[in-house]
Scaffold this active site. Structure first.
Site, PDB file in Angstrom:
ATOM      1  N   ASN A   7       0.852  -1.187   0.000  1.00 42.49           N
ATOM      2  CA  ASN A   7       0.000   0.000   0.000  1.00 42.49           C
ATOM      3  C   ASN A   7       0.895   1.246   0.000  1.00 42.49           C
ATOM      4  O   ASN A   7       1.678   1.455   0.931  1.00 42.49           O
ATOM      5  CB  ASN A   7      -0.907  -0.028   1.242  1.00 42.49           C
ATOM      6  CG  ASN A   7      -1.865   1.142   1.268  1.00 42.49           C
ATOM      7  OD1 ASN A   7      -1.473   2.276   1.015  1.00 42.49           O
ATOM      8  ND2 ASN A   7      -3.114   0.891   1.576  1.00 42.49           N
ATOM      9  N   HIS A  10       0.957   6.182   1.777  1.00 40.51           N
ATOM     10  CA  HIS A  10       1.732   7.095   2.635  1.00 40.51           C
ATOM     11  C   HIS A  10       2.791   7.860   1.867  1.00 40.51           C
ATOM     12  O   HIS A  10       3.253   8.905   2.337  1.00 40.51           O
ATOM     13  CB  HIS A  10       2.316   6.339   3.822  1.00 40.51           C
ATOM     14  CG  HIS A  10       1.237   5.862   4.748  1.00 40.51           C
ATOM     15  ND1 HIS A  10       0.462   6.733   5.480  1.00 40.51           N
ATOM     16  CD2 HIS A  10       0.756   4.636   5.001  1.00 40.51           C
ATOM     17  CE1 HIS A  10      -0.437   6.053   6.160  1.00 40.51           C
ATOM     18  NE2 HIS A  10      -0.277   4.770   5.884  1.00 40.51           N
ATOM     19  N   HIS A  43      -5.620   3.543  -1.838  1.00 41.52           N
ATOM     20  CA  HIS A  43      -6.957   3.890  -1.348  1.00 41.52           C
ATOM     21  C   HIS A  43      -7.283   5.292  -1.848  1.00 41.52           C
ATOM     22  O   HIS A  43      -6.636   6.260  -1.451  1.00 41.52           O
ATOM     23  CB  HIS A  43      -6.947   3.853   0.193  1.00 41.52           C
ATOM     24  CG  HIS A  43      -8.282   4.100   0.821  1.00 41.52           C
ATOM     25  ND1 HIS A  43      -8.503   3.967   2.173  1.00 41.52           N
ATOM     26  CD2 HIS A  43      -9.476   4.466   0.288  1.00 41.52           C
ATOM     27  CE1 HIS A  43      -9.769   4.242   2.446  1.00 41.52           C
ATOM     28  NE2 HIS A  43     -10.379   4.556   1.318  1.00 41.52           N
ATOM     29  N   ARG A  45      -9.540   8.058  -1.406  1.00 34.50           N
ATOM     30  CA  ARG A  45     -10.531   8.490  -0.412  1.00 34.50           C
ATOM     31  C   ARG A  45     -11.359   9.639  -0.962  1.00 34.50           C
ATOM     32  O   ARG A  45     -10.896  10.419  -1.796  1.00 34.50           O
ATOM     33  CB  ARG A  45      -9.819   8.940   0.878  1.00 34.50           C
ATOM     34  CG  ARG A  45      -9.073   7.826   1.593  1.00 34.50           C
ATOM     35  CD  ARG A  45      -8.543   8.307   2.940  1.00 34.50           C
ATOM     36  NE  ARG A  45      -9.611   8.514   3.888  1.00 34.50           N
ATOM     37  CZ  ARG A  45      -9.874   7.706   4.924  1.00 34.50           C
ATOM     38  NH1 ARG A  45      -9.105   6.662   5.169  1.00 34.50           N
ATOM     39  NH2 ARG A  45     -10.875   7.944   5.720  1.00 34.50           N
ATOM     40  N   ARG A  49      -7.177  12.803   0.540  1.00 32.83           N
ATOM     41  CA  ARG A  49      -6.117  13.262   1.452  1.00 32.83           C
ATOM     42  C   ARG A  49      -4.734  12.760   1.048  1.00 32.83           C
ATOM     43  O   ARG A  49      -3.744  13.339   1.436  1.00 32.83           O
ATOM     44  CB  ARG A  49      -6.426  12.889   2.900  1.00 32.83           C
ATOM     45  CG  ARG A  49      -6.324  11.420   3.186  1.00 32.83           C
ATOM     46  CD  ARG A  49      -6.474  11.143   4.657  1.00 32.83           C
ATOM     47  NE  ARG A  49      -7.822  11.409   5.144  1.00 32.83           N
ATOM     48  CZ  ARG A  49      -8.302  10.896   6.275  1.00 32.83           C
ATOM     49  NH1 ARG A  49      -7.534  10.127   7.030  1.00 32.83           N
ATOM     50  NH2 ARG A  49      -9.522  11.145   6.666  1.00 32.83           N
ATOM     51  N   GLU A  70      -8.624   0.332  -3.108  1.00 36.99           N
ATOM     52  CA  GLU A  70      -9.527   0.381  -1.959  1.00 36.99           C
ATOM     53  C   GLU A  70     -10.419   1.599  -2.127  1.00 36.99           C
ATOM     54  O   GLU A  70      -9.908   2.695  -2.389  1.00 36.99           O
ATOM     55  CB  GLU A  70      -8.737   0.539  -0.659  1.00 36.99           C
ATOM     56  CG  GLU A  70      -7.833  -0.625  -0.329  1.00 36.99           C
ATOM     57  CD  GLU A  70      -6.956  -0.312   0.871  1.00 36.99           C
ATOM     58  OE1 GLU A  70      -7.068   0.798   1.449  1.00 36.99           O
ATOM     59  OE2 GLU A  70      -6.142  -1.165   1.228  1.00 36.99           O
ATOM     60  N   THR A 101      -8.427   3.640   8.076  1.00 29.92           N
ATOM     61  CA  THR A 101      -9.649   2.835   8.114  1.00 29.92           C
ATOM     62  C   THR A 101      -9.755   2.132   9.461  1.00 29.92           C
ATOM     63  O   THR A 101      -8.898   1.327   9.808  1.00 29.92           O
ATOM     64  CB  THR A 101      -9.621   1.787   6.983  1.00 29.92           C
ATOM     65  OG1 THR A 101      -9.131   2.420   5.796  1.00 29.92           O
ATOM     66  CG2 THR A 101     -10.990   1.227   6.730  1.00 29.92           C
ATOM     67  N   GLU A 151     -10.988  -9.440   2.956  1.00 36.11           N
ATOM     68  CA  GLU A 151      -9.733  -9.063   3.602  1.00 36.11           C
ATOM     69  C   GLU A 151     -10.044  -8.914   5.084  1.00 36.11           C
ATOM     70  O   GLU A 151     -10.801  -8.022   5.479  1.00 36.11           O
ATOM     71  CB  GLU A 151      -9.180  -7.759   3.018  1.00 36.11           C
ATOM     72  CG  GLU A 151      -7.876  -7.335   3.694  1.00 36.11           C
ATOM     73  CD  GLU A 151      -7.176  -6.171   3.014  1.00 36.11           C
ATOM     74  OE1 GLU A 151      -7.281  -6.017   1.775  1.00 36.11           O
ATOM     75  OE2 GLU A 151      -6.507  -5.397   3.734  1.00 36.11           O
ATOM     76  N   HIS A 201      -3.922  -4.597   7.632  1.00 36.39           N
ATOM     77  CA  HIS A 201      -4.061  -3.439   8.519  1.00 36.39           C
ATOM     78  C   HIS A 201      -3.189  -3.608   9.763  1.00 36.39           C
ATOM     79  O   HIS A 201      -3.371  -4.555  10.533  1.00 36.39           O
ATOM     80  CB  HIS A 201      -5.500  -3.152   8.951  1.00 36.39           C
ATOM     81  CG  HIS A 201      -5.698  -1.680   9.198  1.00 36.39           C
ATOM     82  ND1 HIS A 201      -5.245  -1.066  10.324  1.00 36.39           N
ATOM     83  CD2 HIS A 201      -6.237  -0.706   8.429  1.00 36.39           C
ATOM     84  CE1 HIS A 201      -5.515   0.225  10.258  1.00 36.39           C
ATOM     85  NE2 HIS A 201      -6.106   0.480   9.113  1.00 36.39           N
TER      86      HIS A 201
HETATM   87  N1  PXP Z   1      -5.905  -3.007   4.004  1.00 32.78           N
HETATM   88  C1  PXP Z   1      -6.875  -2.056   4.047  1.00 32.78           C
HETATM   89  C2  PXP Z   1      -8.235  -2.435   3.595  1.00 32.78           C
HETATM   90  C3  PXP Z   1      -6.582  -0.740   4.480  1.00 32.78           C
HETATM   91  O1  PXP Z   1      -7.567   0.172   4.509  1.00 32.78           O
HETATM   92  C4  PXP Z   1      -5.269  -0.426   4.841  1.00 32.78           C
HETATM   93  C5  PXP Z   1      -4.944   0.974   5.264  1.00 32.78           C
HETATM   94  O2  PXP Z   1      -5.104   1.831   4.188  1.00 32.78           O
HETATM   95  C6  PXP Z   1      -4.279  -1.434   4.770  1.00 32.78           C
HETATM   96  C7  PXP Z   1      -4.635  -2.719   4.370  1.00 32.78           C
HETATM   97  C8  PXP Z   1      -2.859  -1.168   5.124  1.00 32.78           C
HETATM   98  O3  PXP Z   1      -2.764  -0.868   6.465  1.00 32.78           O
HETATM   99  P1  PXP Z   1      -1.352  -0.435   7.083  1.00 32.78           P
HETATM  100  O4  PXP Z   1      -0.991   0.860   6.435  1.00 32.78           O
HETATM  101  O5  PXP Z   1      -1.636  -0.326   8.535  1.00 32.78           O
HETATM  102  O6  PXP Z   1      -0.377  -1.517   6.737  1.00 32.78           O
END
Ligand code: PXP
Length: 251
Positions: A7, A10, A43, A45, A49, A70, A101, A151, A201
């Site tokens: 992901n 960030h 993601h 949003r 953001r 996402e 999330t 998931e 997550h």
């Molecule tokens: N899976 C989903 C559905 C999420 O919303 C997120 C956060 O955007 C992640 C995985 C990744 O989470 P983390 O950044 O805590 O690894």
């Protein structure tokens, strides 16, 4: 073999802090692929953001592994997904005030809405995964509405690992084990219902292996921990390190 979805939200968060052009999440996707990512996850949003529409369109054109989007159930998001056609959409809940999330999507309470969204996405050739809490009723509802995958939300497990480490847990050392057991049961329930099993997550280099080792686990989506480590060792290396942990856990 377990797949690693990286992901890259960030990276976009850092760029948006200055509303400028760097660092570019499209560059990050290239580095993640070179490190062994099996999937790039973003993601989009409602409040934009971090990831922007431009990022999603460029990623669709340039990513060579699977692209996982996402997004929420809002009609404008589903329309964007159908236009861009990522390999997979993971439907997530979204609250404006949240930092990330926070909980899983409630499928039980909105079955018809979710079923409609899945039909719309499937009609555009997109597989659908539902981001849900690791509990049987949500898994059963996910199956009933026609999802291809779920998931499982690993946030409670991840938080328990942190509490255990900090000595905050009332039953030190046991809280994470209890949360892991819940995920294990949910994982088996998911497989029994014929759904593909994903998780994510809050997973980190320290807590990922027990989740990666769950039989039948297909895909882990991990963001914050990988991007954090990448600040110090580079994204390619950070992804390679995580991939190695996931693969060796499942042996
Ligand atoms: N899976 C989903 C559905 C999420 O919303 C997120 C956060 O955007 C992640 C995985 C990744 O989470 P983390 O950044 O805590 O690894």
């Amino acid at each position: 073999m377990r797949q690693l979805g990286v992901n890259i939200d960030h990276v976009a968060t850092v760029r948006q802090a200055r509303r400028t052009v760097e660092p570019d999440p499209v560059w990050a996707a290239v580095e993640a692929e070179l490190g062994g990512a099996d999937q790039i996850t973003v993601h989009l949003r409602g409040d934009r953001r971090h990831i922007q529409d431009r990022d999603l369109h460029l990623l669709k054109q340039t990513v060579n592994v699977r692209l996982n989007l996402e997004c929420s159930l809002e009609p404008d998001m589903l329309a964007i997904a159908c236009q861009v056609r990522p390999d997979q959409v993971c439907l997530v809940p979204e609250k404006r005030e949240e930092v990330t999330t926070e909980g899983g999507l409630d499928i039980v309470g909105q079955q018809e809405r979710v079923a409609q969204a899945i039909r719309q996405l499937n009609d555009h050739g997109i597989e659908v995964s539902l981001f849900i809490d690791p509990c049987a009723v949500q898994i059963d509802a996910s199956r009933a509405v026609g999802a291809q995958a779920v998931e499982l939300h690993t946030g409670a497990y991840a938080n328990a690992c942190l509490d255990d480490r900090a000595g905050l847990s009332t039953r030190t050392g046991r809280q994470a084990a209890a949360e892991l057991l819940i995920i294990n049961h949910a994982a088996q329930h998911t497989l029994d219902r014929g759904l593909r099993l994903n998780a994510g997550h809050g997973l980190t280099y320290r807590n990922v292996q027990p989740v990666a080792a769950i039989p039948g686990m297909e895909e882990l989506n991990i963001g914050h921990s990988i991007i954090s480590r990448a600040l110090f060792c580079g994204l390619r290396q950070a992804v390679a390190d995580m991939k190695s942990l996931i693969q060796t856990a499942a042996l």
